[in-house]
Design a protein around this motif. Structure first.
Motif, PDB file in Angstrom:
ATOM      1  N   GLN A 131       0.448  -1.564   0.157  1.00 27.70           N
ATOM      2  CA  GLN A 131      -0.377  -0.133   0.172  1.00 27.70           C
ATOM      3  C   GLN A 131       1.034   1.236  -0.467  1.00 27.70           C
ATOM      4  O   GLN A 131       1.690   1.594   0.431  1.00 27.70           O
ATOM      5  CB  GLN A 131      -0.904   0.121   1.401  1.00 27.70           C
ATOM      6  CG  GLN A 131      -2.147  -1.065   1.516  1.00 27.70           C
ATOM      7  CD  GLN A 131      -3.058  -1.092   0.362  1.00 27.70           C
ATOM      8  OE1 GLN A 131      -3.661  -0.412  -0.235  1.00 27.70           O
ATOM      9  NE2 GLN A 131      -3.334  -2.235  -0.168  1.00 27.70           N
TER      10      GLN A 131
ATOM     11  N   ARG B  44      -2.501  -1.667  -7.950  1.00 23.66           N
ATOM     12  CA  ARG B  44      -4.168  -0.676  -7.835  1.00 23.66           C
ATOM     13  C   ARG B  44      -4.234   0.771  -7.918  1.00 23.66           C
ATOM     14  O   ARG B  44      -3.546   1.555  -7.152  1.00 23.66           O
ATOM     15  CB  ARG B  44      -4.362  -1.135  -6.600  1.00 23.66           C
ATOM     16  CG  ARG B  44      -6.210  -0.438  -6.561  1.00 23.66           C
ATOM     17  CD  ARG B  44      -6.287  -1.696  -5.384  1.00 23.66           C
ATOM     18  NE  ARG B  44      -6.490  -1.327  -3.723  1.00 23.66           N
ATOM     19  CZ  ARG B  44      -6.526   0.751  -3.697  1.00 23.66           C
ATOM     20  NH1 ARG B  44      -7.219   0.986  -3.570  1.00 23.66           N
ATOM     21  NH2 ARG B  44      -5.502  -0.051  -2.555  1.00 23.66           N
TER      22      ARG B  44
ATOM     23  N   ASN C   1      -6.379   4.177  -7.877  1.00 22.33           N
ATOM     24  CA  ASN C   1      -8.477   4.645  -7.788  1.00 22.33           C
ATOM     25  C   ASN C   1      -8.964   5.184  -8.672  1.00 22.33           C
ATOM     26  O   ASN C   1      -7.919   5.861 -10.096  1.00 22.33           O
ATOM     27  CB  ASN C   1      -7.652   5.193  -6.826  1.00 22.33           C
ATOM     28  CG  ASN C   1      -7.138   7.061  -6.719  1.00 22.33           C
ATOM     29  OD1 ASN C   1      -6.944   6.948  -8.246  1.00 22.33           O
ATOM     30  ND2 ASN C   1      -7.244   7.964  -5.801  1.00 22.33           N
ATOM     31  N   ILE C   2     -10.068   5.542  -8.974  1.00 21.46           N
ATOM     32  CA  ILE C   2     -10.627   6.494  -9.343  1.00 21.46           C
ATOM     33  C   ILE C   2     -10.515   7.197 -10.229  1.00 21.46           C
ATOM     34  O   ILE C   2     -10.899   7.995 -11.710  1.00 21.46           O
ATOM     35  CB  ILE C   2     -12.662   6.133  -9.249  1.00 21.46           C
ATOM     36  CG1 ILE C   2     -13.198   6.616 -10.511  1.00 21.46           C
ATOM     37  CG2 ILE C   2     -12.557   7.326  -8.286  1.00 21.46           C
ATOM     38  CD1 ILE C   2     -14.894   6.419 -10.048  1.00 21.46           C
ATOM     39  N   GLU C   3      -9.498   8.061  -9.583  1.00 20.46           N
ATOM     40  CA  GLU C   3      -8.718   8.747 -10.308  1.00 20.46           C
ATOM     41  C   GLU C   3      -7.347   9.172 -10.694  1.00 20.46           C
ATOM     42  O   GLU C   3      -6.592   9.697 -11.143  1.00 20.46           O
ATOM     43  CB  GLU C   3      -8.391  10.000  -9.586  1.00 20.46           C
ATOM     44  CG  GLU C   3      -9.902  11.070  -8.365  1.00 20.46           C
ATOM     45  CD  GLU C   3      -9.419  11.490  -7.404  1.00 20.46           C
ATOM     46  OE1 GLU C   3      -8.624  12.837  -7.694  1.00 20.46           O
ATOM     47  OE2 GLU C   3      -8.961  10.822  -5.951  1.00 20.46           O
TER      48      GLU C   3
ATOM     49  N   THR D 239      -4.487   7.566  -9.500  1.00 19.77           N
ATOM     50  CA  THR D 239      -3.765   8.162  -9.020  1.00 19.77           C
ATOM     51  C   THR D 239      -3.983   6.286  -7.933  1.00 19.77           C
ATOM     52  O   THR D 239      -4.292   5.697  -7.783  1.00 19.77           O
ATOM     53  CB  THR D 239      -4.746   8.340  -7.846  1.00 19.77           C
ATOM     54  OG1 THR D 239      -4.190  10.166  -8.148  1.00 19.77           O
ATOM     55  CG2 THR D 239      -2.757   8.285  -6.536  1.00 19.77           C
TER      56      THR D 239
ATOM     57  N   LYS E 284      -2.727   3.212  -5.837  1.00 17.32           N
ATOM     58  CA  LYS E 284      -2.433   3.386  -4.521  1.00 17.32           C
ATOM     59  C   LYS E 284      -1.749   2.299  -4.003  1.00 17.32           C
ATOM     60  O   LYS E 284      -2.279   2.190  -2.802  1.00 17.32           O
ATOM     61  CB  LYS E 284      -4.626   2.919  -3.862  1.00 17.32           C
ATOM     62  CG  LYS E 284      -5.157   4.372  -4.205  1.00 17.32           C
ATOM     63  CD  LYS E 284      -4.901   5.502  -3.627  1.00 17.32           C
ATOM     64  CE  LYS E 284      -4.951   5.351  -2.644  1.00 17.32           C
ATOM     65  NZ  LYS E 284      -4.692   6.696  -2.032  1.00 17.32           N
TER      66      LYS E 284
ATOM     67  N   SER F 153     -13.467  14.227  -0.832  1.00 13.46           N
ATOM     68  CA  SER F 153     -13.885  12.851  -0.928  1.00 13.46           C
ATOM     69  C   SER F 153     -15.286  12.900   0.594  1.00 13.46           C
ATOM     70  O   SER F 153     -14.216  14.018   1.321  1.00 13.46           O
ATOM     71  CB  SER F 153     -13.492  11.870  -0.171  1.00 13.46           C
ATOM     72  OG  SER F 153     -14.189  10.355  -0.472  1.00 13.46           O
TER      73      SER F 153
ATOM     74  N   LYS G 121     -15.282  12.661  -5.702  1.00 10.69           N
ATOM     75  CA  LYS G 121     -15.850  11.246  -4.470  1.00 10.69           C
ATOM     76  C   LYS G 121     -17.348  11.555  -3.932  1.00 10.69           C
ATOM     77  O   LYS G 121     -17.058  12.475  -2.718  1.00 10.69           O
ATOM     78  CB  LYS G 121     -15.432  10.440  -4.165  1.00 10.69           C
ATOM     79  CG  LYS G 121     -13.949   9.272  -5.461  1.00 10.69           C
ATOM     80  CD  LYS G 121     -13.133   8.597  -4.897  1.00 10.69           C
ATOM     81  CE  LYS G 121     -12.823   8.881  -3.263  1.00 10.69           C
ATOM     82  NZ  LYS G 121     -11.377   7.917  -3.127  1.00 10.69           N
TER      83      LYS G 121
END
Length: 1034
Positions: A452, A495, A497-499, A501, A503, A816, A839
């Protein structure tokens, strides 16, 4: 490897110089009579650092220079340890107490004087043997020149492995080999074979994402060389059947490997499954997976893809046992796909993309025209080699590419593992010194481990690897380091994120081999457990990681260890306790990936670790029965990260307010399972019948019962998973993350003090049961949090958030927003002013369109995710109007509610890519997907149903962007309606839209009756609260 020794020594010196400067500036150094000695040490270290810069640029580096660099490195370690102990001595006591402890003062002063003598000797040794030719280093530009700074300031614009060039034809060939349309065939195995660095995982991932829609359940499983069998089975169940299925299997008191395996075989027998086994190393691993997890008589057209480097192993990956001999049916033999290197043109395009150049640049630049083909050829057209070298070239001017080309091993033209490792070492040697330590630090993590970003960056900062800069947030600087390693292809995105970036990341196994080798040679990391035992001299251990199963280790000197990370089971004796005084120099204690239960005893003596900066007891893979934070936590005044999530801690001690260096405080407690306060009689009966005092002292059940009892009594049987924070919380001026605060049990004064945390970026609060007065105080406090990026407010199932309407000055940088509770019929007006909002998640909000929710949200210029749960929206139709939601990429609808249909008008949501429906029935359907030009996927997850699925499938098939329709349940369980293909689907959809708009009620009713005739909802016998446990999670 002289280069690696020099760079390591130089990196270590940076930390020692910084520590010396801080110690010399402290008043106590003057009182102890060591200030002049510390200043001398600092100045000498800076001189050594300058010599090492020159040494790194020398072409000839002899063994004597290497030995000297090692001496400098070890000296730096010792200086940091001694001065660190000095600073802890100063920080942890009042001036009078410091003066009284003459024995400690004398010991530290003597150590500093000894170090001064050692510094003089090491420094003079360089002069005596004339080790470094300073003339070679003059005139050189330091690595942080303006060009590199421009590169570093860019975001992680890595080439997504899913978009690598040259993979289109191999992808199509592999899909044809899989033959996804063979519905009633026996299960088959397809092996993707090729050497490391060819892109086996990449192409398999692309195929997996393309064809998984044709299977009822799918899983991606990584089989590293030393995988844990129970963990593999857990991951398989979770990916194939969901979190709920895994939780149900683990609820039993004793869970054995065979129990999980039996469940897998039973569930997969009648399902069409698709499983990828990535990175298979030996036949024994395949035999175990085949026997224990996969049913032998599946005839649903299931497929298994295996990636491996071993062509011989691929031939043996069959569903027949090894001893089947000549009786083995040829139909059971695996299908083998040999992956080849890229074509020259594709390899050239990949290199140019990685270096942020274009073909036009190459045509117009004679230097590029000459050097690029030579680099591509020398890299053997291997994707990993090209990406790694390209990441290095991207930090250099084109005029410097020839120099890099000359350092690439010639053998790469006929590549093997040894030459690939040399290429990775070359890229490592060209890393800036501040990134070398960060890169090597990744060797702590196991092979194929998903790391992470936040965990890694937090640890880098705590270790002192991230250099602070004036006017910049140190977390942002650390994130920049992470992005730079991504850009250089030293680590791989895992992985996003929806932007977009990154993660989390993974390390390619070839790259990891290099970093582990360097780390061991440099005495940087000790890996213990399973088959891994490093032979590092005891006195030089700096970072220890326990891997694998239980291991009995030899007695070792832990007094110099700086980080302790657990990935396996609890070590056996004679290893010391995790909070033992033997770890007196420990900075990092990370139990996040431990595979054992943590108890109160594990942290009872936490105050002994005076140097601790990072404490993580959140065991994401196991259980924690910690129920109280010791008051001695107040002694850890250098602590920066404290993560105590999923423990049974309900109240933070007052001493927490002394931790003025704290940057992140993450805490939320476990929910009740065997005792539910909602049923007090049954709860009391459980406790009366528990043989608490008759259980053995160290029995795990006893620790569990005590933890739950303590949680109940200390929280007055509150169901909140938040914690009570004390007065004085406003002292934590450096705090950037705070979660989760129980507003009901926290005093009004402490809630008011939250407004003093002006650097706060992320805040989670639980307001369930809180008074209106306290909620309004929270409103006022939140208006002062000008740096806030993420706000999470949970009012509980029946709670209200209507007090949020009184916010007059919201945090305008908010990105967010997560709200659980009744907002009334209207959306708070201030939400419309959140121009940075990306978000928003709404649960049980009970909003109506009279409150102009879609008008307010649709006008937000940066909104990317809209997630509606559990009656968040009480209307029957959700309409996306023309011109609204200019950046929206994803729509999520979860949980039962009144919503029956979703309609998209022309010109709305031009960036919409994904629509997700879960635990909800859209009885009218989804209309207007033809107006979503970038649509990629419509996913009907667990409990997700849409009326007239056949019509929707026809629309999907006719869509020019070729989106996919993902189904968790078999098509036969859905209301298929009229199955329409091609252009006819558009006409039917237009007719249905018109009918829906003119006669909404009859259409809805028709949809309901039609769906009820065939849909079997799995929710009928399930408590709604069981489905919502994730909403109250941390």
């Amino acid at each position: 490897m002289a280069e690696t020794v020099l760079s390591m020594a130089r990196s270590m010196l940076s930390g020692a110089v910084s520590k010396a400067a801080s110690a010399a500036a402290d008043e106590m150094s003057l009182l102890m009579g060591v200030r002049k000695d510390i200043w001398f040490i600092k100045d000498e270290l800076e001189t050594m650092q300058a010599f090492l810069v020159a040494a790194e640029r020398m072409k000839q580096k002899d063994m004597l220079l290497k030995v000297w660099a090692k001496q400098v490195r070890d000296l730096s370690y010792n200086i940091e340890d001694c001065l660190g102990e000095f600073m802890v001595h100063v920080r942890s006591q009042s001036l009078s107490q410091q003066l009284m402890k003459l024995k400690d003062r004398h010991r530290i002063a003597m150590q500093i004087r000894d170090l001064k003598s050692r510094v003089e000797e090491v420094s003079s040794r360089n002069t005596r043997y004339n080790l470094i030719d300073k003339s070679e280093g003059t005139g050189m530009v330091e690595e942080r020149d303006s060009f590199l700074e421009d590169i570093r300031n860019q975001s992680a614009s890595n080439i997504d492995e899913a978009e690598l060039v040259g993979f289109t034809k191999p992808k199509q060939d592999l899909i044809e080999l899989i033959d996804v349309h063979a519905i009633n065939d026996p299960a088959k195995v397809v092996c993707v074979v090729g050497m490391g660095g060819l892109g086996k995982t990449t192409i398999t991932r692309k195929v997996y994402e393309s064809v998984k829609k044709d299977f009822s359940c799918c899983a991606w499983i990584i089989l590293s060389q030393s995988f844990v069998r129970m963990e593999v089975l857990k991951v398989m169940i979770k990916e194939l059947f969901g979190d709920g299925a895994l939780k149900q299997q683990l609820e039993r008191k004793l869970v054995r490997e065979e129990d999980l395996a039996r469940y897998l075989r039973k569930e997969l027998k009648e399902k069409r499954y698709f499983v990828v086994l990535d990175d298979l190393w030996n036949l024994d691993h395949w035999e175990w997976v085949r026997k224990i997890a996969f049913p032998s008589n599946n005839v649903k057209g299931s497929r298994i893809i295996v990636t491996t480097r071993d062509a011989g192993l691929a031939n043996d990956c069959t569903f027949e046992p090894r001893d089947a001999g000549l009786a083995k049916d040829c139909t059971f033999k695996p299908l083998i796909f040999h992956l080849k290197a890229l074509a020259i043109d594709d390899a050239t395009k990949l290199l140019l993309r990685k270096t942020r150049k274009r073909l036009e640049d190459m045509k117009n630049d004679e230097t590029m025209r000459k050097i690029v083909p030579k680099i591509v050829k020398k890299c053997g057209c291997l994707p990993l080699a090209i990406l790694t070298i390209g990441g290095l070239l991207a930090t250099k001017m084109v005029t410097g590419w020839e120099s890099i080309y000359n350092q690439i091993p010639l053998e790469l033209e006929r590549p093997n593992l040894a030459t690939m490792r040399r290429m990775v070492t070359l890229s490592y040697n060209h890393l800036p010194s501040h990134l070398k330590l960060c890169f090597l630090y990744l060797s702590i993590f196991p092979e194929d481990f998903e790391i992470q970003r936040s965990r890694l960056v937090g640890r880098w900062i705590a270790e002192g690897f991230v250099e602070a800069r004036a006017g910049m947030n140190i977390v942002d600087i650390g994130n920049g380091y992470f992005d730079e390693l991504i850009n250089r292809s030293m680590i791989q995105p895992s992985r996003l994120n929806i932007e977009g970036t990154v993660k989390s990341c993974r390390v390619h196994d070839i790259v990891r081999d290099v970093m582990v080798s360097i780390s061991i040679e440099e005495n940087f990391v000790g890996l213990i457990g399973g088959d891994i035992i490093t032979s590092v001299p005891e006195e030089n251990f700096r970072h220890i990681a326990y891997h694998g199963t239980k291991c009995r280790t030899k007695a070792m000197d832990c007094s110099h260890v700086r980080s302790l990370t657990m990935f396996g089971e609890r070590p056996m004796e004679p290893s010391p306790s995790v909070c033992s005084s033997e770890f007196r120099m420990l900075r990092i204690l990370d139990l996040n990936s431990a595979q054992f239960t943590t108890t109160q005893n594990d942290i009872q003596n936490i105050g002994l670790l005076g140097h601790l900066k990072y404490l993580n007891v959140y065991t994401s893979r196991w259980y924690s029965y910690i129920y109280k934070l010791p008051r001695s936590i107040g002694k850890l005044q250098g602590l920066q990260i404290l993560d105590i999530r999923d423990t049974y801690i309900t109240t933070l001690p007052r001493e927490i307010s002394k931790l003025k260096s704290l940057r992140a405080l993450r805490c939320c407690n476990q929910s009740y399972d065997f005792c539910d306060p909602v049923e007090p009689k049954e709860c009391l009966l459980v406790f009366l019948l528990l043989p608490l005092f008759f259980t053995p002292l160290l029995d795990e059940n006893r620790a569990k019962v005590i933890a739950k009892l303590h949680k109940g009594f200390s929280s007055r049987w509150s169901m909140s998973r938040g914690v009570k924070v004390p007065r004085g919380i406003g002292n934590l001026k450096e705090l950037q993350v705070l979660e989760t605060v129980d507003i009901k049990r926290t005093s009004s004064k402490a809630i008011e003090e939250l407004g003093q945390l002006t650097l706060l970026r992320k805040l989670k609060v639980n307001t369930e049961g809180a008074t209106v007065k306290k909620c309004k105080i929270l409103c006022v406090s939140s208006e002062n949090l000008s740096s806030l990026r993420s706000l999470h407010v949970n009012a509980g199932r029946d709670g209200t958030l209507e007090w949020l309407h009184s916010v007059s000055a919201p945090p305008l940088l908010l990105r967010s927003l997560w709200l659980y509770g009744r907002l009334g019929e209207e959306m708070p007006n201030w939400v419309g002013s959140l121009m940075q909002l990306v978000k928003i998640t709404l649960l049980r909000s009970r909003l109506k369109e009279g409150g102009k929710i879609m008008e307010i949200l649709g006008a937000l210029p940066n909104l990317v995710l809209l997630s509606l749960h559990l009656n968040a929206y009480l209307e029957e139709k959700l309409v996306f109007r023309t011109g609204a939601f200019p950046k929206l990429k994803q729509l999520e609808i979860y949980g039962p509610g009144e919503l029956k249909g979703v309609r998209f008008e022309e010109g709305t949501s031009p960036h919409m890519e994904m629509i997700v429906i879960g635990w909800h029935r859209l009885e009218s359907g989804i209309f207007g997907i033809k107006h979503l030009p970038r649509l990629k996927e419509i996913s009907l997850g667990w409990g997700g149903y849409v009326a007239r699925l056949g019509v929707l499938q026809g629309e999907v098939d006719a869509h020019p962007n070729k989106p996919v329709l993902q189904l968790k349940y078999d098509r036969s369980e859905h209301d298929l309606g009229d199955i329409v293909q091609g252009s006819d689907a558009v006409q039917v959809e237009e007719a249905m839209e018109e009918e829906s708009s003119l006669h909404p009620e009859p259409a809805a009713a028709a949809g309901e009756s039609s769906s009820q005739a065939v849909i079997h909802m799995p929710m009928t016998n399930t408590r709604q609260d069981d489905l919502l446990h994730t909403y109250n999670s941390c």
